[in-house]
Design a protein around this motif. Structure first.
Motif, short mmCIF file in Angstrom:
data_model
loop_
_atom_site.label_atom_id
_atom_site.label_comp_id
_atom_site.label_asym_id
_atom_site.label_seq_id
_atom_site.Cartn_x
_atom_site.Cartn_y
_atom_site.Cartn_z
N ASP A 160 37.41 48.11 16.70
CA ASP A 160 39.38 48.21 16.82
C ASP A 160 39.69 49.04 15.44
O ASP A 160 40.53 49.86 15.77
CB ASP A 160 39.69 47.01 16.46
N ARG A 161 38.33 49.91 14.09
CA ARG A 161 38.83 50.28 13.10
C ARG A 161 38.53 51.87 13.63
O ARG A 161 39.60 53.17 13.34
CB ARG A 161 38.19 50.49 12.02
N LEU A 162 37.91 52.10 14.48
CA LEU A 162 37.46 53.06 14.99
C LEU A 162 38.08 53.63 16.25
O LEU A 162 39.05 55.11 15.86
CB LEU A 162 35.72 52.90 15.44
N GLU A 163 39.00 53.20 16.57
CA GLU A 163 39.23 53.08 17.70
C GLU A 163 41.17 53.95 17.21
O GLU A 163 41.69 55.02 17.52
CB GLU A 163 40.01 52.02 19.23
N ARG A 164 41.42 53.02 15.75
CA ARG A 164 42.36 53.89 15.07
C ARG A 164 42.28 54.90 14.85
O ARG A 164 43.54 55.48 14.85
CB ARG A 164 43.00 51.95 14.40
N ALA A 165 41.56 55.49 14.22
CA ALA A 165 41.11 56.71 13.89
C ALA A 165 40.44 57.40 14.65
O ALA A 165 41.18 58.94 14.25
CB ALA A 165 39.88 56.97 12.52
N LEU A 166 40.67 57.24 16.31
CA LEU A 166 40.46 58.46 16.69
C LEU A 166 41.32 58.69 17.34
O LEU A 166 42.18 59.94 18.35
CB LEU A 166 39.16 57.81 18.12
N SER A 167 42.79 57.64 17.64
CA SER A 167 44.04 57.38 17.73
C SER A 167 44.34 58.84 17.02
O SER A 167 45.37 59.25 17.60
CB SER A 167 44.55 56.10 18.28
N GLU A 168 44.48 58.29 15.99
CA GLU A 168 44.98 59.87 15.23
C GLU A 168 44.32 60.59 14.82
O GLU A 168 45.27 61.59 14.80
CB GLU A 168 44.82 59.24 12.94
N LEU A 182 39.32 63.32 25.63
CA LEU A 182 40.29 62.52 24.78
C LEU A 182 40.82 61.21 25.09
O LEU A 182 40.50 60.35 24.15
CB LEU A 182 40.94 62.92 23.37
N ASP A 183 41.37 61.30 25.88
CA ASP A 183 42.61 60.27 26.66
C ASP A 183 41.44 59.27 27.44
O ASP A 183 41.15 58.39 27.20
CB ASP A 183 43.59 60.57 26.94
N GLU A 184 41.04 60.05 28.26
CA GLU A 184 40.23 59.10 28.68
C GLU A 184 38.64 58.16 27.89
O GLU A 184 38.62 57.15 28.67
CB GLU A 184 39.28 59.87 29.83
#
Length: 281
Positions: free
Chosen positions: A153-161, A231-233
């Protein structure tokens, strides 16, 4: 700063993670007194001493195998008659890695910590794995150790940024965020070697990361659009895995495995010890 982060700056020592104070009984004490200590304190073991020096240990397993299964009376046995010995100990300045290796090699769950002949604490598998979950294979070889939903979850947030930076054509910020996520994922896959889903995400992100490093100003209009699509995929797959693992961790929190936040395991596989709210010895 979080104590775990402070410890990780240098090599963690046994004294940093051991439990204290340590409960002990003299070798002449009755087993019934030892059982009473364990029940009142909510602990799974008691160190046995002789003339003040640690000589053995009594665990719940010792009581089950040497007292209950043999139909003996706990108030007629002395601690020295059922204790496990010789006592395997470790010094407080030994590294956590050394403690982990010793406990795994000797196939024991607890290591009394002794300094200059004095009992100063005890370190358990739980103490070790709480801070070093990557050591779980040493104790439970059959367990599939996978990254937790909370870590993802933490990494997903960083990747979303990084996606937001890319959408705004802030390429330098995008590259920096992507690099941070890539480097942490690289470290994670070295720990969670059984995590095929994590490896799949890492491989796709690694390719994207290396390509991003080559994006130049003149190419950005073409490259950015392609990067946003890929990146979206990756993010959709990332979010799917994260959601499922977080749900599994939540459902197992009440009465399930205390290492539930470190792995996701479908089907029936080897289960680790239950989480305890009592002291870890």
């Amino acid at each position: 700063m979080h104590p775990k982060k402070e410890l990780e700056k240098g090599e963690m020592k046994v004294r940093d993670i051991m439990s204290r104070p340590i409960i002990s009984e003299d070798e002449e004490a009755l087993v019934s007194e030892v059982v009473k200590d364990m029940a009142e304190m909510g602990i799974g073991s008691v160190v046995i001493t002789s003339a003040g020096k640690p000589t053995g240990i009594i665990t719940e397993r010792d009581i089950a195998l040497k007292v209950l299964l043999k139909n003996k009376r706990a108030d007629e046995l002395k601690a020295k008659e059922i204790m496990s010995y010789p006592l395997i100990t470790i010094e407080p300045d030994a590294s956590v890695d050394e403690a982990s290796a010793l406990a795994a090699n000797k196939r024991i769950k607890r290591l009394p910590v002794v300094e200059n002949g004095v009992l100063v604490g005890i370190v358990s598998i739980r103490n070790i794995l709480t801070l070093k979950p990557e050591y779980v294979k040493r104790f439970y070889p059959e367990v599939r150790l996978l990254a937790s939903g909370w870590t993802l979850d933490r990494l997903e947030r960083a990747l979303s940024e990084s996606e937001v930076c890319l959408a705004g054509n802030h390429l330098l910020s995008y590259k920096q965020r992507l690099k941070e996520v890539h480097n942490e994922l690289c470290e994670l896959v070295s720990y969670y070697v059984d995590d095929d889903e994590l490896m799949g995400i890492f491989e796709r992100l690694e390719q994207l990361y290396h390509e991003a490093e080559g994006i130049e100003e003149a190419e950005k209009l073409i490259s950015v659009e392609e990067h946003r699509k890929r990146l979206d995929e990756i993010l959709r797959k990332f979010r799917h895995i994260t959601f499922l693992r977080k749900q599994q961790s939540i459902s197992s929190f009440a009465g399930d495995l205390w290492l539930g936040s470190y792995r996701y395991r479908p089907g029936k596989e080897l289960r680790l010890p239950f989480k305890r709210t009592r002291p870890s010895y």
